[in-house]
Design an enzyme around this catalytic site. Structure first.
Site, mmCIF file in Angstrom:
data_model
loop_
_atom_site.group_PDB
_atom_site.id
_atom_site.type_symbol
_atom_site.label_atom_id
_atom_site.label_comp_id
_atom_site.label_asym_id
_atom_site.label_seq_id
_atom_site.Cartn_x
_atom_site.Cartn_y
_atom_site.Cartn_z
ATOM 1 N N CYS A 88 0.342 -1.195 -0.368
ATOM 2 C CA CYS A 88 0.371 0.184 0.202
ATOM 3 C C CYS A 88 0.938 0.872 -0.091
ATOM 4 C CB CYS A 88 -1.302 -0.135 1.350
ATOM 5 S SG CYS A 88 -2.537 2.168 1.794
ATOM 6 N N GLU A 143 -3.839 1.383 -6.378
ATOM 7 C CA GLU A 143 -3.431 0.226 -6.408
ATOM 8 C C GLU A 143 -3.247 0.452 -7.931
ATOM 9 O OE1 GLU A 143 -1.047 -1.815 -4.866
ATOM 10 O OE2 GLU A 143 -2.058 -1.114 -2.933
#
Length: 232
Positions: free
Chosen positions: A2, A102
Site C-alpha cells: 500500500c 493500487e
C-alpha cells in the site's frame, strides 16, 4: 503493498468516527504518500490523534535516508521479525483512511490507478505499528508503517497485496494493550470484498504533487477511440 491512500473527511468527521480529539488543524487529503506527516491513533494514546511520518527505519538500519525506509510490513510475519516484533507487542496504531490506491498493469508500460473504498464510502482504518528513531540531525521522529495481507477477490484483480483494514471492533482490540498475540494475529486478515468497491481514477494521482478532490472521482480509463484519458 500500500503506497498511497486518501483521507478526504473533515476534522469533525474524524473526531466523531474515532471518538478521539485532534488538537492540530487538518485539511482533507486525497493523495497521501510515504514520508508525509499524517494522523494516526496509537495504543499509548487512544483518545487523541497523533501526527506521525509514514515510513519506518528498522532498528538495524537507523539514520538511512527517507528513500530507504519501509512503508509496509507483511502481517504474516510482523510478530516474528526482529525489526518489528517489539512494535507489534507495544507500539500498535491505527491509520484513519477512506480509500487507498493500487495500479493495474496493462501491458509492459501502461498502468491504470484504481481507488478502493468501503461500499458506503465510510471512514475505516489500517492496522499499523509505529516506532521512534533518531535522525541524522539528532532529532527524534515518530514514524509508522501499514500492515499488508493477501488480497481479497476484489483487490486481487489489481494487486497481490492489500492493506489490513479494521472495523470498529477490531480497532479496539488492536489498540488494547491487553490483547493476546493470538487475538492480534487473528485480526490481520483480508477485508471482505463484498463490503468494498473499486473504480479507476485519474492518472493525476501518480504524482504526489497533486492533492485535490478530482483524484478520488471515478474516471473512464479509455475514451471511445481506445486511448487512455484523464476524463470519463
Amino acid at each position: 503493498m500500500c503506497g498511497r491512500y486518501s483521507l478526504s473527511k473533515s476534522k469533525i468527521e474524524l473526531e466523531e468516527r474515532f471518538q478521539a480529539e485532534m488538537l492540530a488543524d487538518f485539511s482533507p487529503r486525497y493523495n497521501i504518500a510515504p514520508t508525509q506527516l499524517v494522523p494516526v491513533i496509537t495504543s499509548d494514546s487512544p483518545k487523541g490523534f497523533s501526527f506521525f511520518y509514514w515510513g519506518i527505519t528498522p532498528e538495524f538500519g537507523r539514520n538511512k535516508p527517507v528513500s530507504q525506509k519501509l512503508i509496509n510490513a507483511r502481517a504474516e510475519s510482523v510478530h516474528q521479525k526482529a525489526s518489528f516484533k517489539n512494535s507489534f507487542k507495544r507500539r500498535r496504531c491505527i491509520i484513519p483512511a477512506d480509500g487507498f490506491y493500487e495500479w493495474k498493469r496493462l501491458g509492459k508500460k501502461t498502468t491504470i490507478p484504481h481507488r478502493f473504498t468501503l461500499e458506503n464510502n465510510a471512514l475505516f482504518s489500517f492496522a499499523g505499528i509505529w516506532d521512534e528513531y533518531e535522525t541524522v540531525d539528532g532529532e527524534n521522529q515518530h514514524t509508522f508503517l501499514i500492515l499488508t495481507t493477501e488480497p481479497n477477490q476484489l483487490v486481487s484483480d489489481v494487486h497481490d497485496r492489500m492493506p489490513v483494514i479494521l472495523d470498529k471492533g477490531s480497532e479496539k482490540k488492536w489498540l488494547d494493550s491487553y490483547s493476546s498475540e493470538e487475538e492480534l494475529i487473528d485480526l490481520l486478515k483480508p477485508y471482505p470484498s463484498d463490503h468494498m468497491i473499486s473504480y479507476p481514477v485519474s492518472p493525476l494521482v501518480n504524482s504526489i504533487k497533486n492533492d485535490s478532490p478530482a483524484l478520488i472521482r471515478k474516471t473512464s480509463p479509455m475514451d471511445q477511440h481506445g486511448n487512455y484519458t484523464l476524463f470519463g
